[in-house]
Enzyme design. Structure first.
Site, PDB file in Angstrom:
ATOM      1  N   GLU A  17      47.963 -25.448 -56.578  1.00  0.00           N
ATOM      2  CA  GLU A  17      47.395 -24.351 -56.373  1.00  0.00           C
ATOM      3  C   GLU A  17      47.071 -24.194 -54.800  1.00  0.00           C
ATOM      4  O   GLU A  17      46.654 -25.058 -54.373  1.00  0.00           O
ATOM      5  CB  GLU A  17      45.896 -24.176 -57.002  1.00  0.00           C
ATOM      6  CG  GLU A  17      45.156 -22.637 -56.626  1.00  0.00           C
ATOM      7  CD  GLU A  17      43.960 -22.513 -57.110  1.00  0.00           C
ATOM      8  OE1 GLU A  17      43.892 -22.108 -58.264  1.00  0.00           O
ATOM      9  OE2 GLU A  17      42.970 -22.646 -56.629  1.00  0.00           O
ATOM     10  N   ALA A  51      38.459 -11.864 -54.270  1.00  0.00           N
ATOM     11  CA  ALA A  51      37.552 -11.013 -54.990  1.00  0.00           C
ATOM     12  C   ALA A  51      37.704  -9.540 -54.551  1.00  0.00           C
ATOM     13  O   ALA A  51      37.055  -9.021 -53.496  1.00  0.00           O
ATOM     14  CB  ALA A  51      36.056 -11.509 -55.087  1.00  0.00           C
TER      15      ALA A  51
HETATM   16  P1  FAD Z   1      37.829 -13.073 -69.452  1.00  0.00           P
HETATM   17  O1  FAD Z   1      38.966 -13.632 -70.202  1.00  0.00           O
HETATM   18  O2  FAD Z   1      37.856 -11.472 -69.407  1.00  0.00           O
HETATM   19  O3  FAD Z   1      36.531 -13.590 -69.722  1.00  0.00           O
HETATM   20  C1  FAD Z   1      35.257 -13.443 -69.082  1.00  0.00           C
HETATM   21  C2  FAD Z   1      34.000 -13.257 -69.858  1.00  0.00           C
HETATM   22  O4  FAD Z   1      34.249 -12.297 -70.769  1.00  0.00           O
HETATM   23  C3  FAD Z   1      34.230 -14.626 -70.921  1.00  0.00           C
HETATM   24  O5  FAD Z   1      32.699 -15.177 -70.865  1.00  0.00           O
HETATM   25  C4  FAD Z   1      34.625 -14.329 -72.109  1.00  0.00           C
HETATM   26  O6  FAD Z   1      34.270 -14.978 -73.135  1.00  0.00           O
HETATM   27  C5  FAD Z   1      33.981 -12.768 -72.044  1.00  0.00           C
HETATM   28  N1  FAD Z   1      35.108 -11.893 -72.683  1.00  0.00           N
HETATM   29  C6  FAD Z   1      36.270 -11.622 -72.537  1.00  0.00           C
HETATM   30  N2  FAD Z   1      36.812 -10.638 -73.367  1.00  0.00           N
HETATM   31  C7  FAD Z   1      35.974 -10.518 -74.317  1.00  0.00           C
HETATM   32  C8  FAD Z   1      35.851  -9.671 -75.449  1.00  0.00           C
HETATM   33  N3  FAD Z   1      36.907  -8.837 -75.687  1.00  0.00           N
HETATM   34  N4  FAD Z   1      34.899  -9.447 -75.972  1.00  0.00           N
HETATM   35  C9  FAD Z   1      33.780 -10.166 -75.558  1.00  0.00           C
HETATM   36  N5  FAD Z   1      33.778 -11.043 -74.568  1.00  0.00           N
HETATM   37  C10 FAD Z   1      34.798 -11.180 -73.848  1.00  0.00           C
HETATM   38  N6  FAD Z   1      38.968 -15.614 -59.577  1.00  0.00           N
HETATM   39  C11 FAD Z   1      39.507 -15.003 -58.392  1.00  0.00           C
HETATM   40  O7  FAD Z   1      38.654 -14.231 -58.189  1.00  0.00           O
HETATM   41  N7  FAD Z   1      40.785 -15.177 -57.967  1.00  0.00           N
HETATM   42  C12 FAD Z   1      41.390 -15.945 -58.217  1.00  0.00           C
HETATM   43  O8  FAD Z   1      42.782 -16.307 -57.960  1.00  0.00           O
HETATM   44  C13 FAD Z   1      41.121 -17.053 -59.684  1.00  0.00           C
HETATM   45  N8  FAD Z   1      41.847 -17.861 -60.049  1.00  0.00           N
HETATM   46  C14 FAD Z   1      41.372 -18.405 -61.269  1.00  0.00           C
HETATM   47  C15 FAD Z   1      42.299 -19.496 -61.688  1.00  0.00           C
HETATM   48  C16 FAD Z   1      41.761 -20.122 -62.936  1.00  0.00           C
HETATM   49  C17 FAD Z   1      42.833 -21.175 -63.457  1.00  0.00           C
HETATM   50  C18 FAD Z   1      40.514 -20.180 -63.395  1.00  0.00           C
HETATM   51  C19 FAD Z   1      40.039 -20.722 -64.494  1.00  0.00           C
HETATM   52  C20 FAD Z   1      39.471 -18.989 -62.910  1.00  0.00           C
HETATM   53  C21 FAD Z   1      40.093 -18.249 -61.901  1.00  0.00           C
HETATM   54  N9  FAD Z   1      39.237 -17.530 -61.286  1.00  0.00           N
HETATM   55  C22 FAD Z   1      39.782 -16.573 -60.065  1.00  0.00           C
HETATM   56  C23 FAD Z   1      37.900 -17.057 -61.706  1.00  0.00           C
HETATM   57  C24 FAD Z   1      38.035 -16.240 -62.721  1.00  0.00           C
HETATM   58  O9  FAD Z   1      38.071 -14.789 -62.272  1.00  0.00           O
HETATM   59  C25 FAD Z   1      36.426 -16.199 -63.338  1.00  0.00           C
HETATM   60  O10 FAD Z   1      36.168 -17.301 -64.223  1.00  0.00           O
HETATM   61  C26 FAD Z   1      35.952 -14.920 -64.518  1.00  0.00           C
HETATM   62  O11 FAD Z   1      34.744 -14.874 -64.420  1.00  0.00           O
HETATM   63  C27 FAD Z   1      36.578 -14.725 -65.548  1.00  0.00           C
HETATM   64  O12 FAD Z   1      38.053 -14.529 -65.640  1.00  0.00           O
HETATM   65  P2  FAD Z   1      38.736 -14.571 -66.886  1.00  0.00           P
HETATM   66  O13 FAD Z   1      40.226 -13.944 -66.862  1.00  0.00           O
HETATM   67  O14 FAD Z   1      38.584 -15.731 -67.533  1.00  0.00           O
HETATM   68  O15 FAD Z   1      38.002 -13.442 -67.860  1.00  0.00           O
END
Ligand code: FAD
Length: 293
Positions: A17, A51
């Protein structure tokens, strides 16, 4: 090529990454890094996304395009949705397609304190489904070995992981962790839940104390006693802490490969020295594991 195909073709997938340089730095500053990383022959390189609406977001597509088109290495462009309008998302998707990038890591992104979501996408499944229906991208998504910071009940995370797969995610990339038991636990639970997409372990070599404090505040991950000892012992000796951090990450990686995990994604922090030291140390292991039937 879709990242999921890489996992079908290889026993073990190894990737890096990087993040775009801050707006105050010229974009060229990342090219030397990519040049050095490319020599290590990773299976793909992912590029993070800032962000919401920052200039570095435009750079994500540009850098991913260089990785793909100049170096012929598969590129994975991160894309967050919560702080973007649909028009912004459409623009990024169109731009990535035009540049020949074939894979996105579809994320919700972090909620800015006191800020309202800008667009129609409220969670990762919505952007995953939208990208699936409107493009031919290979779609990756995030997973959390210790649970997502906002999740009160860790079992919900598994439900969400399944929903992400049903929405179209074909590959999962894990949040950083420092104790492999959390990752093995996630693999076990995902298998029981019927999740079939490969889950790749995210490993971050820690090279200074500030970095670890930042990781804890952003991800809430646990720091094992063994690692706390290392940090406390060498916190004022930069070189010793760097080398101990690399050794710790290597120990995690060797254990993961030996336990049969499908891939490791190294958070390089744009530091080719770290990536080189780690990759060279495991080169015989990588060769051995991918030569197995
Ligand atoms: P989601 O899958 O939407 O989950 C977020 C929260 O909402 C979780 O607590 C989940 O349990 C809850 N949730 C999701 N769907 C539902 C539903 N249907 N019903 C109820 N609750 C729900 N951030 C950046 O800004 N830029 C990046 O480039 C970046 N790269 C990343 C790479 C990796 C490998 C990881 C692990 C994280 C990265 N992040 C990045 C951080 C990420 O944006 C955050 O962790 C963010 O808070 C959650 O993203 P997510 O896609 O997992 O969200």
């Amino acid at each position: 090529m879709h990242i999921s195909k890489l996992f079908k073709d290889k026993v073990f997938v190894y990737s890096f990454e990087i993040f775009p340089p801050k707006a105050v730095y010229p974009i060229d500053s990342i090219y030397t890094t990519i040049d050095e990383l490319s020599e290590l022959k990773p299976d793909f390189i992912s590029v993070t996304y800032g962000a919401g609406g920052s200039i570095t977001n435009n750079r994500t597509a540009e850098i991913a395009s260089i990785i793909k088109n100049k170096y012929s290495i598969e590129a994975l462009a991160h894309l967050t949705c919560i702080n973007s309008t649909q028009e912004q998302i459409d623009h990024v998707i169109k731009d990535l397609k035009k540049k020949g990038v074939e894979n996105i890591l579809a994320l919700r992104g972090d909620i800015i304190e006191g800020g309202e979501p800008l667009g129609i996408f409220k969670n990762s499944q919505e952007i995953i489904r939208y990208a699936k229906e409107n493009s031919n991208f290979g779609i990756s998504a995030a997973c959390y070995p210790e649970g997502h910071m906002e999740s009160k009940d860790k079992s919900i995370d598994l439900e969400i992981l399944k929903l992400k797969e049903e929405a179209g995610a074909e590959h999962f990339m894990s949040q950083v962790f420092f104790d492999n038991k959390y990752f093995y636990d996630l693999l076990d639970k995902a298998e029981k839940k019927g999740i079939k997409s490969p889950i790749q372990a995210g490993i971050m070599p820690v090279i200074n104390k500030k970095q670890i404090e930042r990781i804890i505040s952003l991800s809430g991950c646990t720091i094992p006693e063994k690692f706390i000892k290392i940090i406390n012992k060498y916190e004022y000796d930069k070189v010793a802490l760097r080398d101990a951090g690399i050794a710790y990450a290597l120990d995690q990686i060797v254990d993961l490969i030996s336990s049969g995990v499908k891939g490791v994604h190294l958070y390089t922090m744009n530091n080719p020295y770290i990536a080189k030291t780690i990759t060279n140390s495991i080169s015989s292991i990588l060769a051995s594991v991918n030569n197995q039937d």
